[in-house]
Motif scaffolding. Structure first.
Motif, PDB file in Angstrom:
ATOM      1  N   GLN A 269       0.822  -1.203   0.000  1.00  0.00           N
ATOM      2  CA  GLN A 269       0.000   0.000   0.000  1.00  0.00           C
ATOM      3  C   GLN A 269       0.863   1.263   0.000  1.00  0.00           C
ATOM      4  O   GLN A 269       0.537   2.252  -0.672  1.00  0.00           O
ATOM      5  N   VAL A 270       1.978   1.257   0.746  1.00  0.00           N
ATOM      6  CA  VAL A 270       2.893   2.396   0.737  1.00  0.00           C
ATOM      7  C   VAL A 270       3.375   2.658  -0.692  1.00  0.00           C
ATOM      8  O   VAL A 270       3.373   3.799  -1.182  1.00  0.00           O
ATOM      9  N   HIS A 271       3.778   1.590  -1.364  1.00  0.00           N
ATOM     10  CA  HIS A 271       4.311   1.752  -2.717  1.00  0.00           C
ATOM     11  C   HIS A 271       3.245   2.271  -3.669  1.00  0.00           C
ATOM     12  O   HIS A 271       3.515   3.140  -4.520  1.00  0.00           O
ATOM     13  N   ARG A 272       2.023   1.748  -3.543  1.00  0.00           N
ATOM     14  CA  ARG A 272       0.941   2.224  -4.414  1.00  0.00           C
ATOM     15  C   ARG A 272       0.688   3.710  -4.208  1.00  0.00           C
ATOM     16  O   ARG A 272       0.541   4.463  -5.178  1.00  0.00           O
ATOM     17  N   GLN A 273       0.619   4.130  -2.956  1.00  0.00           N
ATOM     18  CA  GLN A 273       0.324   5.531  -2.688  1.00  0.00           C
ATOM     19  C   GLN A 273       1.441   6.456  -3.162  1.00  0.00           C
ATOM     20  O   GLN A 273       1.179   7.580  -3.610  1.00  0.00           O
ATOM     21  N   LEU A 274       2.666   6.019  -3.058  1.00  0.00           N
ATOM     22  CA  LEU A 274       3.784   6.855  -3.481  1.00  0.00           C
ATOM     23  C   LEU A 274       3.871   6.984  -4.992  1.00  0.00           C
ATOM     24  O   LEU A 274       4.499   7.923  -5.512  1.00  0.00           O
ATOM     25  N   HIS A 275       3.243   6.070  -5.722  1.00  0.00           N
ATOM     26  CA  HIS A 275       3.404   6.063  -7.173  1.00  0.00           C
ATOM     27  C   HIS A 275       2.090   6.218  -7.923  1.00  0.00           C
ATOM     28  O   HIS A 275       2.003   5.874  -9.108  1.00  0.00           O
ATOM     29  N   GLU A 276       1.081   6.771  -7.275  1.00  0.00           N
ATOM     30  CA  GLU A 276      -0.194   6.939  -7.972  1.00  0.00           C
ATOM     31  C   GLU A 276      -0.365   8.345  -8.526  1.00  0.00           C
ATOM     32  O   GLU A 276      -1.432   8.700  -9.012  1.00  0.00           O
ATOM     33  N   SER A 279       3.202  13.852  -9.886  1.00  0.00           N
ATOM     34  CA  SER A 279       3.931  14.949  -9.249  1.00  0.00           C
ATOM     35  C   SER A 279       4.475  14.466  -7.914  1.00  0.00           C
ATOM     36  O   SER A 279       4.439  13.271  -7.616  1.00  0.00           O
ATOM     37  N   LEU A 280       4.997  15.371  -7.120  1.00  0.00           N
ATOM     38  CA  LEU A 280       5.547  15.005  -5.819  1.00  0.00           C
ATOM     39  C   LEU A 280       4.502  14.257  -4.996  1.00  0.00           C
ATOM     40  O   LEU A 280       3.396  14.747  -4.793  1.00  0.00           O
ATOM     41  N   ALA A 361      14.631   8.613 -10.088  1.00  0.00           N
ATOM     42  CA  ALA A 361      13.706   8.729  -8.954  1.00  0.00           C
ATOM     43  C   ALA A 361      14.462   8.675  -7.629  1.00  0.00           C
ATOM     44  O   ALA A 361      15.442   7.935  -7.473  1.00  0.00           O
ATOM     45  N   MET A 362      13.982   9.421  -6.654  1.00  0.00           N
ATOM     46  CA  MET A 362      14.627   9.512  -5.343  1.00  0.00           C
ATOM     47  C   MET A 362      13.563   9.432  -4.248  1.00  0.00           C
ATOM     48  O   MET A 362      12.462   9.977  -4.386  1.00  0.00           O
ATOM     49  N   LEU A 363      13.902   8.733  -3.172  1.00  0.00           N
ATOM     50  CA  LEU A 363      13.005   8.613  -2.017  1.00  0.00           C
ATOM     51  C   LEU A 363      13.607   9.385  -0.846  1.00  0.00           C
ATOM     52  O   LEU A 363      14.785   9.219  -0.509  1.00  0.00           O
ATOM     53  N   VAL A 364      12.773  10.219  -0.228  1.00  0.00           N
ATOM     54  CA  VAL A 364      13.188  10.968   0.955  1.00  0.00           C
ATOM     55  C   VAL A 364      12.252  10.589   2.099  1.00  0.00           C
ATOM     56  O   VAL A 364      11.023  10.684   1.964  1.00  0.00           O
ATOM     57  N   VAL A 365      12.835  10.137   3.229  1.00  0.00           N
ATOM     58  CA  VAL A 365      12.042   9.696   4.381  1.00  0.00           C
ATOM     59  C   VAL A 365      12.272  10.663   5.536  1.00  0.00           C
ATOM     60  O   VAL A 365      13.424  10.919   5.930  1.00  0.00           O
ATOM     61  N   GLN A 382       8.115  20.078  -6.439  1.00  0.00           N
ATOM     62  CA  GLN A 382       6.955  19.351  -6.965  1.00  0.00           C
ATOM     63  C   GLN A 382       7.276  18.723  -8.319  1.00  0.00           C
ATOM     64  O   GLN A 382       6.756  19.134  -9.355  1.00  0.00           O
ATOM     65  N   THR A 383       8.124  17.717  -8.310  1.00  0.00           N
ATOM     66  CA  THR A 383       8.416  16.980  -9.536  1.00  0.00           C
ATOM     67  C   THR A 383       8.212  15.500  -9.281  1.00  0.00           C
ATOM     68  O   THR A 383       8.321  15.030  -8.150  1.00  0.00           O
ATOM     69  N   GLU A 384       7.951  14.771 -10.360  1.00  0.00           N
ATOM     70  CA  GLU A 384       7.588  13.374 -10.207  1.00  0.00           C
ATOM     71  C   GLU A 384       8.745  12.501  -9.764  1.00  0.00           C
ATOM     72  O   GLU A 384       8.530  11.367  -9.326  1.00  0.00           O
ATOM     73  N   ARG A 385       9.994  12.983  -9.867  1.00  0.00           N
ATOM     74  CA  ARG A 385      11.099  12.095  -9.495  1.00  0.00           C
ATOM     75  C   ARG A 385      11.281  11.977  -7.993  1.00  0.00           C
ATOM     76  O   ARG A 385      11.988  11.095  -7.531  1.00  0.00           O
ATOM     77  N   PHE A 386      10.642  12.834  -7.195  1.00  0.00           N
ATOM     78  CA  PHE A 386      10.766  12.752  -5.740  1.00  0.00           C
ATOM     79  C   PHE A 386       9.546  12.067  -5.127  1.00  0.00           C
ATOM     80  O   PHE A 386       8.398  12.359  -5.489  1.00  0.00           O
ATOM     81  N   ARG A 387       9.825  11.161  -4.224  1.00  0.00           N
ATOM     82  CA  ARG A 387       8.780  10.517  -3.421  1.00  0.00           C
ATOM     83  C   ARG A 387       9.138  10.724  -1.958  1.00  0.00           C
ATOM     84  O   ARG A 387      10.283  10.487  -1.552  1.00  0.00           O
ATOM     85  N   VAL A 388       8.157  11.170  -1.187  1.00  0.00           N
ATOM     86  CA  VAL A 388       8.395  11.523   0.221  1.00  0.00           C
ATOM     87  C   VAL A 388       7.546  10.628   1.115  1.00  0.00           C
ATOM     88  O   VAL A 388       6.338  10.489   0.914  1.00  0.00           O
ATOM     89  N   LEU A 389       8.201  10.056   2.105  1.00  0.00           N
ATOM     90  CA  LEU A 389       7.524   9.183   3.077  1.00  0.00           C
ATOM     91  C   LEU A 389       7.745   9.748   4.472  1.00  0.00           C
ATOM     92  O   LEU A 389       8.894  10.016   4.862  1.00  0.00           O
TER      93      LEU A 389
END
Length: 840
Positions: A269-276, A279-280, A361-365, A382-389
């Protein structure tokens, strides 16, 4: 030829001319028996006490307890479906109004033979807070046999409008039999209390196959055990490799988890939400302290590091009590990136804009975020290459939140196995499962206790339980020692909870204190409002929202909330012993005792399902907080819990609560008190229903003596007590003693209630039943004919009491006809009309 119902309706029109009296079997128990109310109020209570009565002379009766009784570091494996809990093989279904007493005895025997986990007792087996439709559906799917308990009133039971329930499509009895038939589940009709086997013409079309199934009789007298053995015999026949590390920048630490369990669905579910989104994307893992948010985020990051999902890098930031901006700049230096001089905020903006591995792509926690505003200036663009958790205890608006729950029971055991050892845990499996429940399946608590066990191979799970009970919540903080140095979590359980608590104002802490007094089960918000009646609704709602926002409270349904058991215990240790909590404890006990008055002597299926969530809180008032009950309420909570179980035929569950009610009354009120007499009376009734006649008799006698001493010879409670003792003697075959007491009770009622009171009809019916069972037909008939007009005139022909006595009279006439004794009967129009209907 007119039907029995036509005859009965015609009889109703004649009742005013007959001018005689009558009522239903069983007087039952005075739930406040000897209260201090006025005579008129007492009569009203008596009337309520006979709201649902037995439909057959030999049927065990319910207690007449009246309503004012005072009485893990490995990459996560592909998700596997959790192992379903074992489901019962034997499904017992019955009508509460028809056969609850004998069904309780049946279930007691079956559980002793097959085990409690193999027997599903309809509503009683549904756990508090569960959707009963789901539980029943699952139990029916898994069971290997459906036992339908059929008593004399099973076929002709009617609803409030007088319609036969079995012919209503939404009737639970009908629906469950239809379900079993549709799934080819064996159905075993069990005929109790001399009930006839249903004929096909009397059943709705969908249930007609039931008429052709071989039944088993179960008699309630001396043949009970032999019949039970045959039932058990019949049921016994029916129930016999990691991918290579990807080169990418990251600052992830090693996980302290030996094995990561129970979170596969959350990881997906975390992965789905981060990639749906294109944008950021920002997802917040939210939950109470110790729930495993940080470990879940770390496991996600480690897994996707190994999978190469984020080739641009994974940056882990500690958000609590550390400068996030400085951490971002330091991380940039690990990839050889230098930042310009100036403000930290400008340096962070430069890092995100000039990241050397863009556009990968980059993940920031951001771990343990207490205030979103403190990290917002340092979020990536606000770009699609960043995912924030994020991990947080808070709820942030405008951000996708993923609520993290405790582990499942199976996953909790797996976590303990991974730390302590499979063989060691499985050798103590029952105790280990109890320990997991004790810790509320909270990952942090399980890991701390597991590591404590790991240190001492000779320490048993039971011994750890004893230590935790002794030290209470503080034990979890003490367990965080050098053995936990490799853990991902850096706080003990109590420390984690304390952080959340510090953010509350005084009013919210008061609300938290009140909530911890409830049992660790769902809490209806109306109960909370009743305890804090002086607080305005908006103010309470604001305080509740603060608890929710800080993950100290969870919403589990509409207007229903719950504390995690460890948070409850933490708050009890923190607040409950202080003097300022006493008014809250008193308010809790008063509210729950009053709410418990909803538990009456008889309960429908819907009543049971509605009341089930209340029971743990009533039990808490009767035990943990009983010193805060008023004298008036000291018996009530324990007695109401006993009534709840008794009304379902769950005698073993009811017994300790009736015994506790008696003990609480004696401890607080002394031996000579009407409420003590009530408790004696109730406990005696339970023993009688269990067939423990020798134990019931002295309690009935003691209650009768107390009532006479305290209330006088001519009192409604005395009449009830006389009737109950008479019922005991009738059950034992001591007919002469029973007759004398029935007659004395009848005379008393006529004296203080008048000739035409429904309670008088009850005694007439009881005495008629005694004569009927002795074969004294000529003496029984006039008593039935005296009782019926009273009930028709005072309660109406469709009232359950009226219908019960009418069916008793019909059964009586059938017996007389079968014995060839009809010439001894009178020429009364009702008798003769009914004889024409039942004579072949």
């Amino acid at each position: 030829m007119p039907t029995l119902r036509d005859t009965f309706e015609a009889f109703r029109e004649k009742c005013s001319a007959f001018g005689v009296n009558n009522s239903v079997r069983r007087e039952n128990y005075s739930a406040g028996g000897a209260d201090r109310s006025a005579f008129r109020e007492k009569c009203s209570v008596l009337r309520e006490n006979y709201s649902e009565l037995g439909a057959n002379r030999s049927k065990s009766r319910p207690l007449g307890l009246k309503t004012e009784v005072k009485i893990d570091q490995t990459a996560p494996s592909p998700p596997l479906p959790p192992a379903p809990p074992p489901m019962p093989s034997i499904f017992i279904f019955y009508r509460i109004s028809d056969s609850r007493d004998i069904t309780g005895r049946i279930c007691d025997h079956l559980e002793r033979r097959f085990g409690a986990g193999e027997v599903f007792r309809d509503a009683l087996s549904i756990r508090g807070g569960n959707d009963y439709r789901d539980d029943i559906h699952q139990a029916l799917n898994a069971c290997r046999v459906l036992v339908v308990v059929i008593g004399p009133g099973w076929l002709n039971a009617v609803d409030a409008e007088g319609n036969r329930r079995l012919h209503q499509p939404d009737d639970w009895v009908r629906r469950e039999i239809e379900t079993a038939q549709g799934r080819d589940i064996p159905i075993l009709p069990l005929l109790v209390n001399n009930a006839p086997h249903p004929a096909a013409e009397d059943l709705p079309d969908s249930l007609k196959p039931l008429a052709y199934r071989q039944n088993l009789p179960l008699r309630s007298a001396l043949e009970f055990q032999a019949d039970m053995d045959r039932l058990i015999e019949r049921l016994g026949e029916l129930v016999p490799a990691t991918r290579a590390l990807v080169a990418m920048p990251h600052n992830l630490s090693r996980s302290g988890a030996i094995k990561f369990v129970g979170r596969d669905e959350d990881l997906e579910q975390v992965h789905r939400q981060l990639h749906e989104t294109s944008s950021l994307a920002i997802t917040a893992l939210r939950g109470m302290g110790g729930i495993g948010k940080t470990e879940l985020a770390l496991q996600y990051a480690l897994y996707h590091r190994d999978q190469g999902t984020y080739p641009g890098g994974i940056c882990w930031l500690q958000a609590r009590e550390q400068d996030v901006a400085s951490q971002i700049v330091r991380f940039a230096k690990t990839v050889g990136m230098s930042t310009p001089e100036g403000e930290l905020a400008d340096q962070v903006a430069y890092v995100w804009a000039q990241w050397p591995l863009a556009p990968s792509a980059m993940l920031v926690v951001y771990d343990d975020v207490a205030d979103f505003a403190t990290i917002q200036p340092y979020l990536p663009p606000q770009t699609e290459r960043f995912r924030v958790l994020l991990t947080t205890r808070q709820r942030f608006s405008g951000i996708d939140n993923l609520e993290i729950d405790v582990l499942s029971p199976d996953a909790a055991l797996d976590l303990l196995r991974s730390i302590v050892g499979l063989d060691r845990i499985d050798a103590q499996l029952i105790d280990a499962a109890a320990l997991c429940t004790r810790l509320g399946h909270l990952p942090l608590a399980l890991e701390l206790v597991g590591r404590y066990l790991e240190l001492d191979e000779d320490l048993s799970v039971v011994e750890v339980q004893a230590e935790l009970d002794e030290m209470r919540t503080y034990a979890y903080a003490l367990l965080k020692d050098e053995s936990a140095a490799t853990m991902t979590a850096k706080l003990g359980v109590a420390e984690a909870f304390e952080l959340s608590l510090r953010r509350l104002d005084e009013a919210s802490q008061t609300l938290a204190t009140l909530l911890c007094l409830f049992a660790a089960t769902p809490i209806a918000w109306e109960w909370v409002q009743a305890c804090l009646a002086n607080e305005s609704t908006p103010a309470l709602r604001q305080q509740r929202n603060k608890l929710l926002q800080n993950s100290l409270l969870q919403r589990v349904g509409a207007e229903t909330y719950q504390l995690h058991p460890l948070i409850q215990e933490f708050l009890r240790v923190r607040f409950a012993p202080i003097d300022s909590a006493a008014p809250l404890q008193q308010a809790y006990c008063t509210t729950i005792a009053q709410t418990a008055n909803q538990i009456g002597q008889t309960q429908t299926q819907d009543d049971i399902l509605r009341l089930t969530p209340l029971i743990p809180h009533v039990e808490e008032a009767a035990t943990t907080w009983k010193q805060f009950l008023t004298d008036e309420n000291v018996i009530n909570p324990a007695n109401r819990v006993g009534m709840f179980y008794y009304s379902q035929g769950a005698f073993r569950e009811a017994q300790p609560w009736f015994e506790l009610a008696l003990q609480n009354g004696r401890d607080r009120l002394g031996e000579a008190h009407p409420d003590v007499a009530t408790s004696l009376n109730n406990l005696a009734g339970l023993y009688r229903s269990q067939g423990r006649y020798s134990e019931a008799e002295p309690l009935y006698q003691e209650a009768l003596v107390l009532y006479k001493q305290l209330l006088g010879e001519a009192h409604p409670s005395v009449a009830i007590s006389l009737n109950n003792l008479a019922e005991l003697y009738r059950s034992q075959g001591r007919y002469s003693k029973a007759e004398a007491l029935y007659q004395e009770a009848l005379a008393l009622k006529k004296q203080f209630l008048g000739e035409a009171h429904p309670s008088v009809a009850t005694s007439l019916n009881n005495l008629a039943g005694l004569y009927y069972s002795q074969g004294h037909y000529s003496e029984a008939e006039p008593l039935y004919l005296e009782a019926l007009p009273i009930l028709v005139q005072r309660l109406g022909q469709d009232h359950p009491n009226t219908q019960a006595v009418f069916q008793n009279f019909v059964s009586f006439l059938r017996a007389v006809n079968a014995a060839g004794q009809t010439p001894i009967l009178s020429d009364h129009p009702l008798t003769q009309d009914l004889l024409q209907q039942i004579t072949p």
